[in-house]
Design a protein around this motif. Structure first.
Motif, PDB file in Angstrom:
ATOM      1  N   SER A   1       0.851  -1.191   0.000  1.00  0.00           N
ATOM      2  CA  SER A   1       0.000   0.000   0.000  1.00  0.00           C
ATOM      3  C   SER A   1       0.889   1.244   0.000  1.00  0.00           C
TER       4      SER A   1
ATOM      5  N   SER B   1      -4.107  -1.824  -0.377  1.00  0.00           N
ATOM      6  CA  SER B   1      -4.176  -3.181  -0.929  1.00  0.00           C
ATOM      7  C   SER B   1      -4.479  -4.201   0.145  1.00  0.00           C
TER       8      SER B   1
ATOM      9  N   TYR C   1      -4.814  -7.833  -4.110  1.00  0.00           N
ATOM     10  CA  TYR C   1      -6.016  -7.078  -4.446  1.00  0.00           C
ATOM     11  C   TYR C   1      -5.841  -5.621  -4.044  1.00  0.00           C
ATOM     12  N   VAL C   2      -6.095  -4.703  -4.968  1.00  0.00           N
ATOM     13  CA  VAL C   2      -6.044  -3.267  -4.703  1.00  0.00           C
ATOM     14  C   VAL C   2      -7.450  -2.793  -4.336  1.00  0.00           C
ATOM     15  N   GLU C   3      -7.585  -2.310  -3.103  1.00  0.00           N
ATOM     16  CA  GLU C   3      -8.891  -1.860  -2.613  1.00  0.00           C
ATOM     17  C   GLU C   3      -9.244  -0.456  -3.091  1.00  0.00           C
TER      18      GLU C   3
ATOM     19  N   ALA D   1       2.731  -1.194  -6.032  1.00  0.00           N
ATOM     20  CA  ALA D   1       1.968  -2.238  -5.343  1.00  0.00           C
ATOM     21  C   ALA D   1       2.116  -3.574  -6.062  1.00  0.00           C
TER      22      ALA D   1
ATOM     23  N   CYS E   1      -2.649  -9.588  -9.785  1.00  0.00           N
ATOM     24  CA  CYS E   1      -3.229  -8.569  -8.913  1.00  0.00           C
ATOM     25  C   CYS E   1      -4.515  -8.080  -9.572  1.00  0.00           C
TER      26      CYS E   1
ATOM     27  N   LEU F   1      -8.319  -5.520  -9.237  1.00  0.00           N
ATOM     28  CA  LEU F   1      -9.036  -4.396  -8.634  1.00  0.00           C
ATOM     29  C   LEU F   1     -10.350  -4.211  -9.367  1.00  0.00           C
TER      30      LEU F   1
END
Length: 321
Positions: free
Chosen positions: A211, A226, A236-238, A259, A271, A273
């Motif tokens: 992050s 993340s 996972y990117v929040e 990230a 990854c 999102l």
């Protein structure tokens, strides 16, 4: 707790869902996802947050529907203008979906809410048909994007005057300010800090190392938050946010690739999102190598508000999309 008065198909009973039902609801939701998507995508913490945030405003409403054996057959959730409905795959085609939709609309009307929205995967043809036949129309498209990382992702140099480092303890308030300011451009309701924190930096899956945050002159101007997806090789990117006066400088692209690189060194092969039409960020993600894996549509319906005698202050509530 006594059963709720809403009508359900013969053989089904209901009661309000509580924090004690988190495991049962999570099993139901993830079974729906496995049958539809081939994998479970909703974490336990997401359901726990839906049922257990004491400071949420407006407060959520939820219902758990059980079959004749007492097993969970469906559930509905409503907060403000948003609703979610899940029917266990073994109970599809029996009218539960429409009953749960009717429940959500009735609750909204009683609370003085004039519109209700629900997001449904585009591959769920039965649910999409139900919403269309019930007067809902498409409002927003959402996309799940993914990047595969067979080699270490390259990270561009920061723009002039920008410094970057991983998220640290003490960064939460500034990250809250940056993300909520950015999201105010399309979301209907600004989250309180406590609500935001429980959904991001206080989650057990939050990954501060992946992050990165960007600073200019000692002030945070960009952030990526993340999460580590348990039991998978996926990061996972929040949230992705850059302060308005520092946009179009490549900060978001740099933070995202930072990230990605961190997740790569942690052994993650991909990854992901989510984004949607309201953010206008799809082209950014595609330019850095992400591709759309699946899509959902947010459907919306205007409601006729139930007329009720005036009550105590706070009796009627409005919320976000």
């Amino acid at each position: 707790m006594s059963d709720l008065p809403e009508p359900w198909p013969l053989g089904y009973r209901s009661r309000s869902a509580t924090t004690a039902d988190v495991q049962a609801v999570h099993r139901l939701v993830t079974e729906c996802e496995r049958r539809l998507l081939g994998r479970a995508v909703t974490g336990f913490e997401r359901i726990a947050a839906d049922l257990g945030l004491p400071d949420q405003e407006p407060k959520p409403d939820s219902v758990l529907v059980r079959d004749s054996k007492g097993d969970p057959a469906g559930w509905g959730w409503m907060k403000g203008r948003r609703a979610r409905v899940h029917v266990h795959p073994d109970h599809l085609g029996r009218g539960l979906g429409r009953s749960l939709l009717d429940w959500a609309e009735a609750r909204a009307r009683r609370l003085g809410i004039d519109r209700l929205s629900q997001s449904v995967p585009d591959s769920d043809h039965m649910a999409n048909a139900l919403l269309r036949s019930s007067g809902y129309f498409p409002l927003v498209t959402e996309w799940l994007l993914e990047i595969t990382m067979p080699v270490e992702p390259e990270v561009p140099e920061p723009p002039a005057g920008i410094t970057v480092r991983p998220f640290r303890p003490g960064d939460a308030q500034a990250a809250y300010q940056v993300t909520e300011d950015a999201f105010d451009e399309w979301q209907q309701r600004r989250k309180t800090y406590a609500e935001w924190a429980r959904l991001t930096v206080e989650r057990a899956t939050f990954e501060p190392a992946a992050s990165p945050v960007a600073f200019a002159g000692g002030q945070m101007v960009g952030v990526v938050l993340s999460s580590d997806v348990p039991g998978s090789d996926e990061g996972y990117v929040e949230r992705v946010a850059v302060r308005r006066d520092h946009r179009a400088r490549g900060i978001a692209r740099m933070l995202l690739r930072e990230a990605f690189r961190t997740f790569y060194h942690q052994g993650k092969g991909t990854c992901t999102l989510w984004t949607h039409t309201g953010t206008g960020a799809l082209s950014l993600y595609e330019r850095i190598g992400m591709t759309v894996q699946r899509s959902s549509t947010v459907h919306s319906k205007a409601l006729t508000i139930e007329q009720r005698p005036p009550g105590p202050a706070g009796d009627r509530r409005r919320g976000d999309l």
